[in-house]
Write a protein that holds these residues in place. Structure first.
Motif: not given
Length: 247
Positions: A120-146
């Motif tokens: 959903e984050a990637m879909r919203r990013f591609s539809a110009y509803g989420l900034t790159d900083k917001g997308l990065e925060a979404c992708l990192k939201s669940v801390n899985y480490g490196q």
């Protein structure tokens, strides 16, 4: 660099030599994936019929530092988007072949593990509803480490397996609970980050406009004419043979 302790989850166990043979459409392309979070590595394969968990040592001290790439920020975002190949605006631009080919120039690529449930984050990013900083925060939201991705056989040969066991019984239940808890944590994250980062970062159209003015002088384009065919083929691939983190 110092050697590092890492973890890997395998469907059915590793047979023979460790090889960089995951799916192409993983976070950093084809490679052998390991991570710093043991529960995340277990969770990737926990629901399969014969999940096997590995504790490994990567001998980074034996790999030249100029053959190791660490990704962060917008580079991390674009590398993932280019390799996952889910956005046409990225797939049809110079960004896709640039990042796909650039990562092939390294033996090891290191970066945070993205939450692969963030479609959903990637879909919203591609539809110009989420900034790159917001997308990065979404992708990192669940801390899985490196995640450490070995891109060459040379790098794979620097891995020492310290232990291995099949995941079952109480351990499997603990991993299942961990996975469910992390999924629940991310349920409302896209809406939250859309608001939080509304005035921070750039939307995709703004990023593409600025990047168009800053195209790298040298882009490896070998095989680019086959990129669309590769994209179609990769859409039909459903499983990688052995991997740890997913991105």
């Amino acid at each position: 660099m110092e050697d590092v302790l890492l973890y890997h989850g395998s469907r059915g166990g590793i047979i023979g030599k460790i090889k960089p043979i995951s799916r192409e459409a993983c976070d950093f392309g084809k490679g052998f994936y390991m991570g710093t979070n043991p529960m995340q590595a277990k969770g990737i394969v926990n629901e399969d019929s014969c999940p096997v968990f590995y504790e490994m040592k990567l001998k980074l001290s034996e790999i030249p530092e100029d053959r190791i790439l660490r990704l962060s920020g917008s580079d991390w975002v674009f590398a993932i988007l280019a390799n996952r190949r889910r956005l046409d605006v990225i797939n049809n631009s110079w960004i896709s072949p640039y990042w796909i080919n650039r990562l092939k120039d390294y033996d090891v690529v290191i970066g945070e593990i993205a939450d692969d449930r963030m479609n959903e984050a990637m879909r919203r990013f591609s539809a110009y509803g989420l900034t790159d900083k917001g997308l990065e925060a979404c992708l990192k939201s669940v801390n899985y480490g490196q995640q450490y991705v070995l891109k060459s056989q040379f790098a794979c040969d620097k891995v020492e397996i310290l232990s291995e066991h099949e995941i079952m019984g109480q351990e499997a239940e603990q991993v299942r609970k961990y996975t469910i808890d992390r999924r629940n944590e991310g349920k409302n994250i896209v809406d939250q980050m859309s608001v939080k980062y509304m005035r921070q970062g750039k939307y995709l159209n703004e990023m593409m406009e600025s990047l168009h003015l800053d195209i790298p002088n040298k882009i490896v384009v070998e095989g680019d004419t086959n990129l669309q065919e590769e994209n179609r083929e990769n859409k039909n691939e459903s499983e990688e043979e052995d991997y740890g983190p997913s991105l």
